[in-house]
Design a protein around this motif. Structure first.
Motif, mmCIF file in Angstrom:
data_model
loop_
_atom_site.group_PDB
_atom_site.id
_atom_site.type_symbol
_atom_site.label_atom_id
_atom_site.label_comp_id
_atom_site.label_asym_id
_atom_site.label_seq_id
_atom_site.Cartn_x
_atom_site.Cartn_y
_atom_site.Cartn_z
ATOM 1 N N ASN A 154 0.798 -1.178 -0.035
ATOM 2 C CA ASN A 154 0.048 0.029 -0.085
ATOM 3 C C ASN A 154 1.014 1.474 -0.038
ATOM 4 O OD1 ASN A 154 -2.284 -1.226 0.134
ATOM 5 N ND2 ASN A 154 -2.461 -1.582 2.084
ATOM 6 N N ALA A 155 2.047 1.226 0.582
ATOM 7 C CA ALA A 155 2.689 2.498 0.851
ATOM 8 C C ALA A 155 3.679 2.902 -0.470
ATOM 9 C CB ALA A 155 3.804 2.123 2.097
ATOM 10 N N ALA A 156 3.926 1.589 -1.268
ATOM 11 C CA ALA A 156 4.630 1.681 -2.294
ATOM 12 C C ALA A 156 3.729 2.227 -3.443
ATOM 13 C CB ALA A 156 5.125 0.591 -2.720
ATOM 14 N N MET A 157 2.340 1.639 -3.521
ATOM 15 C CA MET A 157 1.651 2.134 -4.457
ATOM 16 C C MET A 157 1.032 3.514 -4.161
ATOM 17 S SD MET A 157 -1.076 -1.065 -4.351
ATOM 18 C CE MET A 157 -2.391 -0.205 -5.266
ATOM 19 N N THR A 158 0.826 4.040 -3.072
ATOM 20 C CA THR A 158 0.583 5.402 -2.535
ATOM 21 C C THR A 158 1.808 6.216 -3.134
ATOM 22 O OG1 THR A 158 -0.560 5.011 -0.896
ATOM 23 C CG2 THR A 158 0.173 7.155 -0.991
ATOM 24 N N ARG A 159 3.046 6.115 -2.877
ATOM 25 C CA ARG A 159 4.021 6.878 -3.499
ATOM 26 C C ARG A 159 4.197 7.025 -5.016
ATOM 27 N NH1 ARG A 159 9.612 6.079 0.418
ATOM 28 N NH2 ARG A 159 8.487 6.189 2.482
ATOM 29 N N ALA A 160 4.109 5.702 -5.576
ATOM 30 C CA ALA A 160 3.966 5.781 -7.133
ATOM 31 C C ALA A 160 2.746 6.435 -7.877
ATOM 32 C CB ALA A 160 4.085 4.119 -7.616
ATOM 33 N N LYS A 161 1.829 6.476 -7.026
ATOM 34 C CA LYS A 161 0.550 7.225 -7.520
ATOM 35 C C LYS A 161 0.640 8.798 -7.412
ATOM 36 C CE LYS A 161 -2.875 3.603 -7.133
ATOM 37 N NZ LYS A 161 -4.256 3.026 -6.479
ATOM 38 N N LYS A 162 1.349 9.083 -6.293
ATOM 39 C CA LYS A 162 1.616 10.542 -6.332
ATOM 40 C C LYS A 162 2.569 11.006 -7.414
ATOM 41 C CE LYS A 162 0.594 11.491 -1.324
ATOM 42 N NZ LYS A 162 1.384 11.826 -0.087
ATOM 43 N N LEU A 163 3.728 10.100 -7.459
ATOM 44 C CA LEU A 163 4.578 10.752 -8.549
ATOM 45 C C LEU A 163 4.235 10.342 -9.689
ATOM 46 C CD1 LEU A 163 7.620 8.882 -7.040
ATOM 47 C CD2 LEU A 163 7.335 11.163 -7.033
ATOM 48 N N GLY A 164 3.268 9.622 -10.292
ATOM 49 C CA GLY A 164 2.466 9.725 -11.457
ATOM 50 C C GLY A 164 3.210 9.149 -12.919
ATOM 51 N N VAL A 165 4.353 8.589 -12.753
ATOM 52 C CA VAL A 165 5.049 8.098 -13.676
ATOM 53 C C VAL A 165 4.456 6.795 -14.426
ATOM 54 C CG1 VAL A 165 7.305 7.028 -14.638
ATOM 55 C CG2 VAL A 165 7.280 9.054 -12.980
ATOM 56 N N PRO A 166 4.032 6.795 -15.742
ATOM 57 C CA PRO A 166 3.451 5.718 -16.147
ATOM 58 C C PRO A 166 4.250 4.463 -16.260
ATOM 59 C CG PRO A 166 3.455 7.188 -17.718
ATOM 60 C CD PRO A 166 4.099 7.844 -16.780
ATOM 61 N N LEU A 167 3.733 3.404 -15.364
ATOM 62 C CA LEU A 167 4.442 2.049 -15.017
ATOM 63 C C LEU A 167 4.027 1.113 -16.117
ATOM 64 C CD1 LEU A 167 5.371 1.056 -11.460
ATOM 65 C CD2 LEU A 167 4.273 -0.616 -12.895
ATOM 66 N N TYR A 168 4.908 0.214 -16.309
ATOM 67 C CA TYR A 168 4.717 -0.790 -17.379
ATOM 68 C C TYR A 168 5.213 -2.016 -16.516
ATOM 69 C CZ TYR A 168 3.574 2.166 -21.280
ATOM 70 O OH TYR A 168 3.043 3.117 -22.019
#
Length: 300
Positions: free
Chosen positions: A197-211
């Protein structure tokens, strides 16, 4: 005839940083009598989009006027617009844990082909993770240097996937212009400090498209697959699963094509709290088009 089409995956995006993480002003003065200088950094929301026609083919050549952005249902003014012509910063984050030994040769070859497909203005960085994140090649336009970094990779260690995603996304988000993160893993996380959950929150905040690409043991974990799918869909990327080594090259080729057709729009976010803000991207034109885009972002 003009019409608007809501996003297929419902639109977009995340708080990444184009001109700064937060709006702030700095005043500087030197000697008495000099004029104080006011320097302002404005935080913009980055909106990534990949557009398709009714047959699933990529659509290039659209302009700023073809797009409209809504945040929580309210229209926003587009500040900047980049097409697939502008350069891209692409980071590859590769699992090099011990279980990757069998798949690693194929993965290396596939990454090298992805590097070859990048344009002369594109930059590539190579990151690996086992128990820790390692920068094998910082962002460069030198394809030969990037390939050398890939060919030197070995497989060993445990899997700290969530930490690696969060750290790499932070590095990529600091780049200006278009960017993307490609993540390959063959195992579930067993060594991270951060939870999913913590990793998802950080990645979503940064907003870089993730493949994301899941292979081997990673495809057997229902929870991990959900995490990777959520990260990819919410940031405007795409999740993949590899069932056999022969699929690896095909998946990397699909991602490579996607990276060549990214649009980037930005807008200044309205004031508000840190809640999740829903983004919707609308298209207008003579044909009914579809877009894969981010679903929203967390406000500050």
């Amino acid at each position: 005839m003009k019409f608007s089409t809501p996003c297929t995956t419902l639109a977009l995006i995340t708080a990444a940083f184009v001109l700064g993480v937060s709006a702030r002003a700095q005043q500087t003065s030197s000697a008495p009598g000099t004029i104080a200088q006011l320097r302002v950094q404005v935080r913009l929301v980055e909106v990534y989009a990949t557009v398709f026609d009714g047959d699933g083919h990529y659509v290039d050549g659209l302009t700023r006027d073809n797009f409209s952005v809504l945040e929580d249902g309210k229209p926003q003014q587009i500040a900047t617009f980049e097409t697939n012509v502008q350069g891209l910063s692409c980071a590859v984050l590769l699992d090099t844990t011990g279980s990757m030994a069998a798949a690693l040769p194929t993965v290396k070859n596939s990454i090298i082909k992805l590097i070859d497909a990048l344009g002369p203005e594109d930059s590539i960085a190579i990151y690996t993770f086992d128990r820790r994140l390692v920068v094998r090649q910082d962002f460069t336009r030198d394809k030969t240097a990037a390939k050398r970094a890939v060919l030197r990779l070995r497989a060993e260690g445990e899997t700290a996937l969530f930490d690696a995603i969060a750290e790499t996304a932070q590095e990529v988000a600091a780049r200006s212009g278009k960017k993307a993160l490609v993540v390959f893993t063959d195992g579930d996380d067993n060594a991270s400090t951060l939870n999913a959950n913590a990793a998802m929150t950080r990645a979503k905040k940064l907003g870089v498209p993730l493949y994301s690409i899941a292979e081997g043991e990673a495809t057997k974990s229902v929870q991990l697959r959900k995490v990777l799918e959520s990260l990819s869909e919410s940031t405007g990327g795409k999740s993949h699963e590899v069932k056999k080594n022969g699929d690896i090259e095909r998946v990397f080729a699909d991602i490579s094509r996607d990276l060549q057709h990214l649009y980037l729009l930005t807008y200044k976010p309205p004031p508000g709290d840190a809640k999740w803000r829903k983004i919707e991207l609308l298209l207008s034109g003579e044909r009914r088009l579809h877009v894969r885009a981010k679903q929203g972002y967390f406000g500050d």
